[in-house]
Design a protein around this motif. Structure first.
Motif, mmCIF file in Angstrom:
data_model
loop_
_atom_site.group_PDB
_atom_site.id
_atom_site.type_symbol
_atom_site.label_atom_id
_atom_site.label_comp_id
_atom_site.label_asym_id
_atom_site.label_seq_id
_atom_site.Cartn_x
_atom_site.Cartn_y
_atom_site.Cartn_z
ATOM 1 N N LEU A 375 34.570 40.122 53.069
ATOM 2 C CA LEU A 375 33.388 40.980 53.029
ATOM 3 C C LEU A 375 32.526 40.641 54.235
ATOM 4 O O LEU A 375 32.187 39.471 54.458
ATOM 5 C CB LEU A 375 32.607 40.753 51.734
ATOM 6 C CG LEU A 375 31.371 41.642 51.527
ATOM 7 C CD1 LEU A 375 31.783 43.099 51.382
ATOM 8 C CD2 LEU A 375 30.578 41.180 50.304
ATOM 9 N N GLY A 412 34.614 45.885 53.665
ATOM 10 C CA GLY A 412 35.463 44.968 52.919
ATOM 11 C C GLY A 412 36.916 45.235 53.235
ATOM 12 O O GLY A 412 37.336 46.399 53.340
ATOM 13 N N TYR A 414 40.866 44.031 52.036
ATOM 14 C CA TYR A 414 41.618 43.330 50.997
ATOM 15 C C TYR A 414 43.105 43.332 51.341
ATOM 16 O O TYR A 414 43.705 44.390 51.538
ATOM 17 C CB TYR A 414 41.396 44.011 49.645
ATOM 18 C CG TYR A 414 42.205 43.424 48.504
ATOM 19 C CD1 TYR A 414 42.133 42.061 48.210
ATOM 20 C CD2 TYR A 414 43.022 44.231 47.718
ATOM 21 C CE1 TYR A 414 42.858 41.515 47.170
ATOM 22 C CE2 TYR A 414 43.747 43.696 46.659
ATOM 23 C CZ TYR A 414 43.665 42.334 46.393
ATOM 24 O OH TYR A 414 44.392 41.794 45.352
#
Length: 500
Positions: A375, A412, A414
């Motif tokens: 983040l 963000g 991932y």
């Protein structure tokens, strides 16, 4: 006949005894030869051990220099790289550095004389590596489809110099930025590096070219030359390490996408368990928000403070605040008038940009190879004050000018399985309300540009990446621009550790 039989028996019995005597003599000779060989082997082994110790002693200064240069690139071996994790800076988050390529070990088969000569030459600075710096080549390119013409791309409410590198770039197939890098240790006290960029239009520029100390001690390091400023989080990083194809709107509008300058940079890392880094920069003020000027003084200075650490074994963080102050003299900016037509102006004055940045990373048990999450966010605030001339033919009268603008982004990323990542970024700008002392014909805007992006990328290895990105860009007041980009990035040669 009776006499012949005993004689035959005696002869038959005496033959094995003679043979045994001859065999015993051969065994003694072999044993003696083995003793000579063993003594010779032990002497050779002892000599080799002494040579290894001498080589280790000669190589110790080079190892010390490599350890002091935390971000020195590691050359990839010609026989095929293996993974080796770069050591983090003392006090920095435990898994903050990226995996780097290290050369595979080669069997020791060189003559004894060569095994001693090579380390001695390296220690004296005259070895082969002195004339062969680590080389890297970044290749990128792809395809871009936009719903609006990139040629008239603007960020409403944010005047920028003509030719500013903003927006999605060219439509269709295009070659991205090609980056050629060189780096090497100069001697026990300095290392040097240079990055040469070739744009899609075949223009060549020097992104970075600097020398840096490696042995100041006490946590200090000094850099001089051309380099990306250390302000913020994203600015010091080369574009091929970014998680999205383009820079956030706030960087484009207030730092001209990425701020680099000619000057000096002093950094200090506190010798404590907690990571604390302070930075001071002074430079010429070459690029936006500054402008090159002919003077003896510095046209730019910057201050940076960063801190970070670990939270348990699965979480790390870093946060910081930076300030960049740049001077501009007769800097040409492109505005729009009340009816939306472009108007050129000249700005002379001072710009101060504040940057707040923060990053948080998560990886189960600190192992980011399979899955991890990052983040990242930054807030930028720009304060400009000075004078503005709208008639750039020399007939215009300078008018007092001032404005405070701001912008932010939050993203963000991932990694949901090995080699695959997905990311989302949202961002917004506030153009502020410009103040003009005279009627210049220029107007501000209440429109707040914004943009949302989503990307997915596949990384077959740390040297290659294929990325698909979709963005809805509302930088221009009016119809949004839907942008689809497919990008490839390939890294050849030396591959240095990435920053946190």
């Amino acid at each position: 006949m009776h006499k012949l039989l005993p004689a035959s028996l005696a002869l038959a019995l005496s033959y094995p005894v003679g043979a045994m005597a001859d065999t015993s003599s051969d065994v003694r000779a072999l044993q003696k030869e083995m003793k000579v060989m063993r003594a010779d082997y032990e002497a050779r082994l002892k000599a080799l051990e002494q040579r290894v110790k001498a080589a280790e002693a000669a190589a110790a200064p080079a190892a010390t220099r490599a350890a002091s240069a935390a971000d020195a690139p590691t050359a990839a071996g010609a026989a095929g790289p293996t993974a080796a994790t770069a050591a983090p800076v003392a006090g920095a988050p435990s898994w903050s550095t990226a995996t780097v390529a290290a050369p595979t070990a080669a069997p020791v088969a060189a003559p004894a004389a060569a095994s001693v000569a090579a380390p001695v030459a390296a220690a004296s600075g005259g070895g082969a590596s002195s004339f062969n710096p680590a080389l890297s080549l970044i290749l990128s390119g792809g395809y871009t489809r936009t719903s609006r013409d990139p040629a008239d791309y603007r960020i409403t409410g944010f005047p920028l110099p003509p030719g500013a590198e903003i927006g999605p770039g060219t439509r269709g197939f295009s070659l991205g930025e090609t980056e050629l890098g060189f780096s090497a240790s100069v001697d026990p006290w300095f290392r040097g590096a240079a990055n040469i960029s070739v744009a899609a239009d075949n223009s060549v520029s020097i992104e970075e070219a600097f020398v840096e100390t490696t042995a100041l001690g006490k946590g200090f390091s000094l850099k001089g030359g051309r380099f990306f400023s250390g302000v913020g989080y994203l600015n010091p990083q080369h574009s091929h390490t970014w998680d999205f194809i383009d820079a956030p709107l706030a960087y484009q509008a207030m730092l001209g996408t990425q701020y680099g300058d000619d000057g000096v940079q002093l950094k200090w890392i506190a010798p404590i368990d907690h990571y604390v880094e302070l930075g001071l920069e002074m430079g010429r003020g070459l690029t936006f928000p500054g402008s090159d000027k002919d003077s003896n003084g510095a046209g730019m200075y910057a201050l940076t403070v960063h801190t970070g650490g670990d939270i348990g074994i699965s979480n790390t963080w870093r946060a910081g605040i930076s300030m960049l102050n740049a001077k501009a003299s007769a800097q040409e900016l492109l505005w729009t008038d009340a009816v939306g037509l472009p108007v050129a102006s000249l700005f002379t004055g001072n710009s101060r940009v504040w940057v707040l940045d923060g990053v948080w990373k998560w990886a189960p048990n600190g192992n980011a190879t399979r899955t991890n999450f990052k983040l990242q966010g930054e807030y930028l605030r720009s304060e400009r004050s000075g004078s503005m001339v709208t008639a750039i033919d020399g007939t215009g009268v300078p008018s007092p000018y001032g404005v405070t603008q701001s912008g932010w982004y939050l993203q963000g990323v991932y990694q949901f399985m090995p080699n695959w990542r997905v990311g989302l970024r949202t961002e917004r700008l506030d153009p502020g309300t410009p103040s003009f002392g005279l009627d210049t014909g220029l107007v501000g805007s209440n429109y707040r540009p914004s943009k949302n992006s989503v990307m997915i990328d596949y990384n077959p290895s740390e040297f290659s990446r294929i990325r698909l990105q979709f963005a809805q860009d509302r930088a221009r007041d009016g119809k949004p621009d839907n942008q689809i980009s497919l990008q490839y990035q390939m890294s050849l040669g030396a591959h240095g550790a990435h920053s946190y």
